[in-house]
Scaffold this motif. Structure first.
Motif, short mmCIF file in Angstrom:
data_model
loop_
_atom_site.label_atom_id
_atom_site.label_comp_id
_atom_site.label_asym_id
_atom_site.label_seq_id
_atom_site.Cartn_x
_atom_site.Cartn_y
_atom_site.Cartn_z
N UNK A 1 38.21 -8.62 45.18
CA UNK A 1 37.61 -9.73 45.92
C UNK A 1 38.57 -10.40 46.88
N UNK A 2 39.86 -10.07 46.77
CA UNK A 2 40.82 -10.74 47.66
C UNK A 2 41.72 -9.75 48.41
N UNK A 3 42.67 -9.16 47.69
CA UNK A 3 43.67 -8.35 48.40
C UNK A 3 43.04 -7.16 49.10
N UNK A 4 42.23 -6.37 48.39
CA UNK A 4 41.60 -5.22 49.03
C UNK A 4 40.73 -5.67 50.19
N UNK A 5 40.01 -6.77 49.99
CA UNK A 5 39.11 -7.27 51.01
C UNK A 5 39.88 -7.67 52.27
N UNK A 6 40.98 -8.37 52.05
CA UNK A 6 41.78 -8.85 53.19
C UNK A 6 42.43 -7.69 53.93
#
Length: 945
Positions: free
Chosen positions: A740-745
């Motif tokens: 929800x955060x690192x991969x998304x960013x």
């Protein structure tokens, strides 16, 4: 002319499927482990490492595995694999209990169905049938345990029926024989009429039972006080059949007692107006109600201590029961119910026996092994307490009628209460005085040694220590004899003249040597002279035909497994079983080892709860709520079961059912998708791409900080045997921090940056680290899925389980950086919340169409977000940050004060490669309709293919 930039975008590529197909994939992985010889490879590669031994508590070889087995073995396997991953040599030898009543009972059932008489069958033939039955089920259970993913020495397990094991059990019994701790005695034990044998505490369960209740007059014949003359002591009991064995009446010394004179009585009362009865003052109202007294008066009141010295007559005096019944003080008399007096039958109760022994009372032998009164018992010879199928016989009614005829029955009734039953036959038990062989808790200080051993042991959870200590401090001597056939023969000869057991180490050694070669069958097929040797005349000795109770068998496993196998060690690092084993295997192992070696055979004890259905009910066929491991594996796979084990707090009872398993399957998908994403993003990763940590952007260093935190948690969990919190931490890391955060960013940089771009290279370096860590950290839990992922990557070694956890540098931890990025993520939450609302209202289709205006009151927080690429973090094309509170209509979150977001549409055109909306799109004619970054990337790649 439209240009297709798809070939220039680095999209994930992997053959690791999104749909797991575990029921089909897991057997393939088992074959891979078989071909690899994984267990032997692990032993070879870790032979010089620190040894970790979890000693297996033996399951019973008599049926398919149930969910309790699955919980137990998966938890053991998780711990072993976790210790192996820590860099130890976790050598696991599985084992089985093979002797005992359940198997014997099963063979007898076959005889009954065929109309055969078991007693007419040769003993050795019968034992061989039992052995073959156990061997069949061991083979079946091995396959079922392997299917759960449990790794161990399946080619060389231990069994209690191996000749070497039976020989060592003889030696262990011999140690108690030789040190004087083993003795023959007659005392009441819990006896199964159905199974015709004594039962250990661990074989007993308590269930509701309807019992007769009787109030009985014992006329006072010797009064310690004048007021007692001519009165009757009234007792209350739920076991009328024990009245013929009564030898005393107990009272409470510190309670107050009264002489009650009966006035008028109600209809159907068996009380007589004018009679005088003695009861406890605290129970006057209860007794008056029970006996249907309409009126009464208290003639005298006195302390219980004043009853000492009084003697009563047996209620059936004149009919063969012409002995005195003395009154004695006892601490087991309570005022909960009854009359304040307890009738004492020393042959039919532990408290009664203890009092009778101290006072020199007769310990009767009135009941045989079939629950029948023996011929010498007046009035009741031949009557039966319980029948061979566990039903109530005629003894209780016969006693009640005799008491009524003698005028000594004050009242009768019934009560439903908790009563001991056999956990096998489910039939009620009786306390019965029988000659048995016992290990003394006091001789040689066994009790004190065991209590000290408990204090020196680590318990997980800690409450197990107090529970086991309480049991040991109160338990009676250990009855180790059983009147059955399928077990290790009790290796004892008794001198016919003296009644003393033969204590000769040479005889013990001779028996053990024979058993080592031929097994316990030799005891029944060989002449006594073979064991006694030339020093003793067989005619002078009785060869005991009992067998050793199975809890002594399993309690001795440390001797014939841990001590006997050079690849293991004594004591074990850990014993692990269900919480019922405080009175079972933990208990018997503790006593056996403390009595022979002076300490426990384990350094730590872990207990888990029981498996219940989704409504917290015990599983039973009658309720139709049994969940079988095989059914779960066929539908979902073993890894889902393994996830259920660590996803539950196994220190308490665990629930399982379709909804719970579906929830775990959802959680599994999140973990699997994380591995799948990593594999796809690393499809062509090369070592030359790797970036040093010091050169990485902050976001990557924040991820490595989280890796360092989790590495510590992984190692702490392995050593504390507490995986529930770790599972939650790993799940949340994958679902929240990464997906929800690192991969998304980082998707934008990963897909669209130039191959040599620092951010992309740093991201891929971190993804490689994450893959190595997650496959290692999750391997003890998801042993099949992590193996599948590892093989899909094609990295050495040939199995993920041949690895140890990666060494994580301590300097990756950066609390200041973590604090900073926590603040950035809080601002991001407000931005994404505002954009989600815009999408829901269909004002934008993607966050990349937005250029939010972010108002931040706190100057320090503005500085923090000003130091990062906030547009990239929030996955917007552009973003603006301004000081202040923001307009009233701005979007806010209650838990994040001082941050307000006004959604604004981004200005410019959409880049056809990265989909960002920017004013610069289209500036570079050679790469039309792209932003500058994408134009540069396409140029570096040599244009569009």
């Amino acid at each position: 002319m439209t240009v297709d930039y798809k070939s220039t975008v680095f999209l994930p590529k992997t053959e690791f499927p999104m749909r797991a197909g575990l029921p089909q994939k897991e057997p393939e992985i088992l074959e891979h482990w078989e071909k690899l010889g994984l267990f032997d490879r692990l032993r070879e590669e870790s032979k010089d490492r620190e040894l970790f031994v979890l000693h297996d508590g033996p399951p019973y070889a008599n049926g398919h595995l149930h969910m309790g087995h699955a919980l137990n073995k998966i938890l053991k396997d998780t711990i072993n694999r976790a210790q192996q991953m820590l860099g130890k040599n976790a050598h696991y030898v599985p084992g089985w209990d093979c002797h005992g009543l359940p198997i014997e009972w099963k063979i007898e059932e076959g005889y009954r169905e065929r109309g055969q008489d078991k007693d007419a069958v040769d003993k050795v033939t019968f034992r061989r049938e039992c052995r073959a039955f156990a061997e069949k089920w061991i083979d079946i259970q091995i396959g079922e345990f392997k299917r759960l993913g449990v790794i161990g020495d399946w080619e060389n397990p231990y069994t209690t029926m191996k000749f070497s094991a039976e020989a060592q059990i003889v030696r262990e019994v011999g140690k108690f024989l030789m040190n004087g701790g083993l003795y023959a005695g007659a005392r009441p034990v819990l006896w199964s009429v159905v199974e015709k044998t004594a039962l250990a505490d661990a074989e007993v369960e308590y269930a509701e039972h309807k019992s007769h209740t009787i109030w009985v007059r014992f006329p006072v014949v010797t009064a310690s006080r004048r007021e007692l003359e001519g009165a009757s002591i009234v007792i209350w009991t739920t076991t009328p059949w024990t009245i013929p064995s009564n030898r005393a009446v107990a009272f409470a010394e510190e309670e107050t007692y009264v002489v009650l004179k009966v006035g008028s009585v109600l209809e159907n009362s068996k009380a007589e107006p004018g009679e005088r009865i003695v009861i406890a003052k605290a129970l006057i109202e209860q007794v008056a109600s029970d006996a249907k007294l309409e009126s009464y008066e208290v003639e005298a009141e006195f302390p219980g201590s004043a009853l000492a010295g009084s003697v009563a007559a047996h209620p059936l005096r004149g009919q063969g029961y012409d002995y005195e019944v003395p009154l004695y003080e006892a601490d087991f008399v309570t005022m909960d119910q009854g009359t304040g007096f307890v009738h004492v039958a020393p042959s039919h109760g532990a408290d009664d026996w203890d009092l009778g022994r101290r006072k020199g009372l007769e310990i009767t032998n009135n009941i045989d092994g079939e629950g029948r009164f023996l011929p010498h018992v007046p009035l009741f010879a031949g009557t039966v307490v319980y029948t061979s199928d566990g039903k109530e016989g005629d003894a209780n009614v016969a006693v009640i009628r005799a008491l009524a005829a003698a005028g000594k029955l004050l009242n009768k009734g019934s009560v439903r209460h908790s009563y001991p039953h056999s956990w096998r036959s489910k039939a009620p038990l009786i306390f019965r005085n029988t000659p048995q062989w016992f290990i003394s808790m006091e001789t040689n200080g066994l009790r004190e040694k065991a209590l000290k051993a408990i204090d020196d042991t680590r318990f997980v959870p800690a409450g197990g220590q107090a529970r086991l200590r309480s049991m040991i401090s109160q338990r009676p001597d250990w009855c180790i004899s059983r009147q059955r056939l399928w077990g290790v023969p009790l290796p004892i000869f008794v001198n016919k003249q003296t009644g003393e057991p033969l204590r000769d180490q040479a005889v013990v050694d001779r028996i053990a040597a024979v058993f080592e070669e031929e097994g316990g069958d030799a005891w029944f097929s060989s002449p006594a002279s073979r064991f006694l040797g030339n020093d003793y005349d067989p005619a002078e000795y009785e060869q005991i035909s009992d067998v050793v109770e199975v809890w002594f068998d399993s309690g001795s496993t440390h001797a014939f497994v841990l001590e006997a196998r050079p690849e293991l060690k004594w004591p074990a690092d850990l014993y692990l079983e269900g919480s019922d084993q405080h009175r079972g295997w933990f208990h018997s192992s503790l006593l056996e080892s403390s009595g022979t070696r002076g300490r426990a055979p384990y350094d730590a004890v872990l207990t888990h709860g029981f498996v219940l259905d989704e409504k917290a009910r015990k599983m039973s066929k009658s309720l139709g709520n049994v969940v079988a491991p095989e059914d779960i594996m066929q539908k979902y796979g073993a890894d889902i079961l393994r996830l259920w084990v660590v996803g539950s707090d196994y220190s308490e009872d665990l629930r399982i059912g379709e909804h719970i398993i579906k929830h775990q399957a959802d959680a599994y998908r999140r973990l699997r998708n994380t591995l799948r994403y990593l594999l796809g993003a690393l499809s062509d990763f090369e070592e030359k791409e790797r970036v040093e940590v010091a050169a990485m952007p902050e976001l990557e260093r924040w991820v490595l900080h989280r890796v360092q935190e989790l590495d510590k948690q992984v190692r702490d969990a392995a050593n504390s045997f507490e995986f529930h919190a770790l599972y939650r931490a790993l799940h949340d890391f994958c679902a929240v921090d990464l997906s929800a955060f690192y991969f998304d960013v980082r998707k934008d940089a990963l897909y669209c940056d130039r191959p040599d771009d620092l951010t992309r290279r740093a991201c891929r370096t971190v993804l490689d680290i994450l893959f190595d860590c997650l496959t290692s950290w999750l391997a003890p839990i998801l042993c099949f899925t992590t193996e599948e992922a590892w093989l899909a990557r094609g990295k050495a070694p040939e199995s993920v389980h041949l690895r140890v956890h990666p060494t994580i540098p301590a300097d990756w931890r950066n609390d200041a950086l973590a604090d900073k990025w926590e603040k950035v993520r809080r601002v991001r939450r407000v931005v994404t919340g505002a954009l989600e609302l815009e999408r829901a209202e269909k004002r934008i289709g993607s966050s990349l169409q937005a250029c939010p205006l972010v108002h931040i009151e706190d100057a320090g927080l503005r500085d923090v977000v000003g130091s990062v690429d906030l547009a990239a973090i929030c996955i917007t094309s552009q973003i603006r940050v301004e000081a202040g509170n923001g307009p009233d209509e701005a979007f806010r979150l209650e838990d994040i004060a001082g941050v307000a977001v006004v959604p604004i549409t981004a200005e410019g055109q959409k880049c056809e490669r990265c989909w960002k909306v920017l004013p610069e799109v289209g500036e570079i004619e050679e790469v039309p309709r792209t932003c500058r970054r994408c134009a540069d990337a396409v140029g570096a790649l040599g244009g569009v293919a």
